[in-house]
Structures are given as C-alpha cells and as structure tokens.
Scaffold this active site. Structure first.
Site, PDB file in Angstrom:
ATOM      1  N   TRP A 101       0.836  -1.211   0.000  1.00 35.31           N
ATOM      2  CA  TRP A 101       0.000   0.000   0.000  1.00 35.31           C
ATOM      3  C   TRP A 101       0.862   1.249   0.000  1.00 35.31           C
ATOM      4  O   TRP A 101       0.546   2.218  -0.697  1.00 35.31           O
ATOM      5  CB  TRP A 101      -0.978  -0.007   1.173  1.00 35.31           C
ATOM      6  CG  TRP A 101      -1.975  -1.121   1.067  1.00 35.31           C
ATOM      7  CD1 TRP A 101      -2.134  -2.154   1.943  1.00 35.31           C
ATOM      8  CD2 TRP A 101      -2.936  -1.337   0.010  1.00 35.31           C
ATOM      9  NE1 TRP A 101      -3.135  -2.987   1.500  1.00 35.31           N
ATOM     10  CE2 TRP A 101      -3.638  -2.525   0.341  1.00 35.31           C
ATOM     11  CE3 TRP A 101      -3.264  -0.657  -1.158  1.00 35.31           C
ATOM     12  CZ2 TRP A 101      -4.663  -3.037  -0.479  1.00 35.31           C
ATOM     13  CZ3 TRP A 101      -4.273  -1.164  -1.970  1.00 35.31           C
ATOM     14  CH2 TRP A 101      -4.956  -2.337  -1.635  1.00 35.31           C
ATOM     15  N   ASP A 171      -1.807   6.731   6.284  1.00 36.62           N
ATOM     16  CA  ASP A 171      -2.844   5.817   5.806  1.00 36.62           C
ATOM     17  C   ASP A 171      -3.154   4.883   6.972  1.00 36.62           C
ATOM     18  O   ASP A 171      -2.354   4.015   7.313  1.00 36.62           O
ATOM     19  CB  ASP A 171      -2.303   5.036   4.598  1.00 36.62           C
ATOM     20  CG  ASP A 171      -3.287   3.983   4.097  1.00 36.62           C
ATOM     21  OD1 ASP A 171      -4.356   3.805   4.710  1.00 36.62           O
ATOM     22  OD2 ASP A 171      -2.968   3.333   3.077  1.00 36.62           O
ATOM     23  N   LYS A 195     -12.065  -2.008   6.591  1.00 31.60           N
ATOM     24  CA  LYS A 195     -11.235  -2.866   7.428  1.00 31.60           C
ATOM     25  C   LYS A 195     -11.748  -2.815   8.868  1.00 31.60           C
ATOM     26  O   LYS A 195     -12.051  -3.832   9.452  1.00 31.60           O
ATOM     27  CB  LYS A 195      -9.768  -2.428   7.390  1.00 31.60           C
ATOM     28  CG  LYS A 195      -9.199  -2.187   5.994  1.00 31.60           C
ATOM     29  CD  LYS A 195      -9.030  -3.441   5.189  1.00 31.60           C
ATOM     30  CE  LYS A 195      -8.732  -3.245   3.712  1.00 31.60           C
ATOM     31  NZ  LYS A 195      -7.675  -2.328   3.339  1.00 31.60           N
TER      32      LYS A 195
HETATM   33  C1  LIG Z   1      -7.100  -1.893   1.996  1.00 25.08           C
HETATM   34  C2  LIG Z   1      -6.091  -0.840   2.102  1.00 25.08           C
HETATM   35  C3  LIG Z   1      -5.982   0.182   1.135  1.00 25.08           C
HETATM   36  C4  LIG Z   1      -6.873   0.237  -0.083  1.00 25.08           C
HETATM   37  O1  LIG Z   1      -8.152   0.607   0.284  1.00 25.08           O
HETATM   38  P1  LIG Z   1      -9.303   0.845  -0.807  1.00 25.08           P
HETATM   39  O2  LIG Z   1     -10.367   1.460   0.045  1.00 25.08           O
HETATM   40  O3  LIG Z   1      -9.670  -0.497  -1.343  1.00 25.08           O
HETATM   41  O4  LIG Z   1      -8.780   1.736  -1.848  1.00 25.08           O
HETATM   42  C5  LIG Z   1      -5.024   1.153   1.322  1.00 25.08           C
HETATM   43  N1  LIG Z   1      -4.205   1.132   2.384  1.00 25.08           N
HETATM   44  C6  LIG Z   1      -4.273   0.169   3.334  1.00 25.08           C
HETATM   45  C7  LIG Z   1      -3.332   0.204   4.499  1.00 25.08           C
HETATM   46  C8  LIG Z   1      -5.220  -0.845   3.214  1.00 25.08           C
HETATM   47  O5  LIG Z   1      -5.294  -1.796   4.153  1.00 25.08           O
END
Ligand SMILES: *Cc1c(COP(=O)(O)O)cnc(C)c1O
Length: 361
Positions: A101, A171, A195
């Site tokens: 990511w 993030d 998540k």
């Molecule tokens: C799942 C995830 C993403 C991507 O998320 P989307 O909402 O599918 O774009 C980005 N960063 C992390 C740390 C993730 O776990």
C-alpha cells in the site's frame, strides 16, 4: 456452526451493527422508507452525517481545528489526492515504504510530483518497520502507512517530522479506531472504511484546517478537499448507507468504553494468538517481534512438508474462514480487527493446537 471471518477486508462487522443495518435497509426511523432510498438532502440524513462526524470527533478526541470528511474512491483515491492538494508545484514529499500500500501511494505521488522514498523494508519482504532514515527538510510532508495489512507490521510510535512547516500523513485504513491516537500529531489521516470501521464505499479523511484550500494547482472539483469541506461531504450524492453503518460501529465502540477499552481487548486478542504461534511447533511469525501488528497476524509453517491447503481445510471445517495468507507472504493471515470477537481468536487457537496434535502424533 458459528462462522468467523478472518478476512483482511472487507472484514467482519459487529453482529449488533449488522442487525441494525438490516432493519434500516427496510425502514429508517419510522420514515416509512428504506435508508437505501432516502435523499441525502433530507433532514434525517443531514443529521445522520452530523451525528457520525460528532461521534468520530468524540471517540478519537479530534481537536476543533480538524475537518472530518466522508468521501468515496477508497484509500486508493487518496494516494493521488494527497499530493495533488498538498505538494507545492515542483515540490516533493517523503515516503516510508513498508509494503504494497505504501508503494502504491508512492507510485501515484510520482505521477504528479516527486515522492522521495527515504526508507524501505522491501528487501526483507517488509518484515519490519524502518526506523533509521533521513528526512528532506524541503519536503511538504512525510507519509507513512500506520498498519501494513498485507505483511502484518504496525507502527507503535510515529516518526516526528523535521520540517517545521511539514506534517505527518498517515494511511490508517487497517488500524483506525483500534486504539487512541493523538490526532494533532498528524496533518492528515485517511482510511477506507472496510477494514475496521464499516462497509466499503466510504473513506474517512481527517485534515488540519490550515491545509485545506492550498490551491497549489488547478484541481478537478471532486478531487479538491476544499470542495468537500465547504459542502460538508455532500457535494455530490454521498454513500449514505455506508456512513450509517460507520455511525453504528462508532456507537458500538462508545458503548464498549471507547478506544482505551478497545485497545485493551485488541492487546489481549493479539497477544494470545502470537503466544500460540510462538508455542506451537508447526508455526512461526515472519515478522520481527517489536513491529508485529495487532490487527493482521500472518503466520507460516515452521516445518518442511506441510500443506497450507490441508490446514486451511481443517480450519474451514471448524468455521474459521478467509485465513489464507496474501500471495506475497504465503501461509496464513488472521485479521483480528475490532469486530473479531475474542471467541473467534480462541477457536482459531484451539484449531492450531488440535492440528499440531494431529501432525505430531
Ligand atoms: C485496503 C487498504 C488500502 C486500499 O483501500 P481501498 O479502500 O480499497 O482503496 C489502502 N491502504 C491500506 C493500508 C489498506 O489496508
């Protein structure tokens, strides 16, 4: 048989939250209408958004100089939106690469301005969080991924930004709301909901208000944070149902005693599981001890000749689902987000013990 979903995302949601969501999909608050068909301009939905924002503010103790946005496009759309809004023309930002990511965030930034990767653990298959690095004083911000969903590492302490005009961007898609954080340590926090917060379709952005409206370049309206701040996340049709489920999750967390209480439960769940991985002669963790994630727990076989599929089938028969590791790590991964009950972790541990007995004898 009770089913436990260990998926990394979309992930399990609390049962009481799902039950309220199912009711609202038929009728929302005696309106005679399903929440799915209600206008975002209606009194009910405007107040739902206000309430959700207030609940988040109170749970995370968000200071009043931060704006809370409910956007779409996932965390993935934040990868380009952040540099577009927050790097000056011809400028740069520092990134720490701790997994897929982070790498994606770096690639998107490089399409607009310069992302400087100041540290990376890629050479060791992302088994740790790099702590030695030199920041660039002229970079606009430092970007980190607080929890690495695929590899199972997590920051326990966040780095400090050396540029006095710079700020930290995180993030937090896979560990937001898992513990208290100090929001004022960050300029911007973002997280896809699916998540640890709710269903897919809504993305949270928490942004310090002085970073809104920098206008370093001409930005498409939908991609400008200022648009969404001015319109209070209702510039266009927002994902009302997803926001509703997030709000129910926030209320569930409040009733549980808030994020301090949640953090204690998460410590306990993950400790049990890591202890079993250490104790069990069949398994090991690929991650250095100090950086192990409390949310995503990858583990692999510690013996030759064992078959991943056989253990996954063994788990499946005991109601334990979606435990296959990401293809870049192999083995297994148990995602034990807030909504995974302790009993789910206990059931997994019992299966690991039983499997060991079966193999060893
Ligand atoms: C799942 C995830 C993403 C991507 O998320 P989307 O909402 O599918 O774009 C980005 N960063 C992390 C740390 C993730 O776990």
């Amino acid at each position: 048989m009770k089913i436990y979903n260990f998926s990394a995302g979309p992930a399990c949601l609390n049962e009481s939250v799902l039950s309220v969501a199912s009711e609202a999909s038929l009728e929302y608050k005696d309106s005679g209408m399903s929440l799915l068909e209600m206008s975002h301009r209606s009194k009910e939905i405007v107040s739902l958004f206000e309430e959700t924002t207030e609940n988040l503010q109170s749970l995370l103790s968000i200071p009043s100089n931060y704006k809370i946005l409910w956007l779409q496009g996932g965390a993935s759309l934040q990868f380009p939106m952040i540099p577009m809004n927050l790097i000056s023309k011809g400028g740069s930002a520092d990134y720490i690469d701790t997994g897929s990511w982070s790498s994606k965030a770096i690639n998107e930034c490089n399409k607009l301005e310069t992302a400087i990767t100041i540290a990376s653990s890629s050479k060791s298959n992302y088994s740790f969080i790099p702590k030695q690095f030199e920041q660039n004083i002229e970079s606009n911000y430092l970007h980190i991924t607080s929890n690495n969903t695929i590899y199972g590492t997590q920051y326990k302490d966040y780095p400090e930004v050396i540029n006095p005009n710079g700020f930290l961007v995180a993030d937090m898609s896979s560990d937001i709301l898992s513990k208290p954080i100090n929001v004022s340590d960050f300029g911007l926090i973002y997280a896809g909901a699916q998540k640890n917060m709710g269903p897919a379709g809504v993305t949270l952005v928490i942004i310090r208000d002085d970073l809104v409206g920098k206008n370093y370049r001409d930005i498409p309206t939908m991609l400008n944070y200022e648009t969404h701040v001015k319109k209070e996340s209702m510039f266009n049709t927002p994902p009302v149902f997803s926001v509703f489920v997030v709000n129910e999750t926030l209320k569930w967390l409040q009733n549980l005693g808030g994020l301090e209480a949640m953090a204690e439960i998460n410590e306990q769940k993950s400790k049990k599981l890591y202890d079993e991985i250490e104790r069990n002669s069949l398994f090991k963790s690929p991650i250095v001890e100090e950086d192990r994630s409390l949310m995503n727990v990858p583990f692999i076989f510690d013996k030759e000749g064992l078959d991943d599929k056989d253990f996954l089938q063994f788990c499946h028969e005991r109601g334990l689902r979606t435990l296959k590791g990401h293809r870049s790590v192999g083995g297994f991964r148990a995602s034990i987000y807030n909504a995974m009950p302790e009993l789910g972790v206990d059931t997994l541990i019992a299966a690991m013990k039983e499997y060991e007995e079966k193999i060893v004898n």
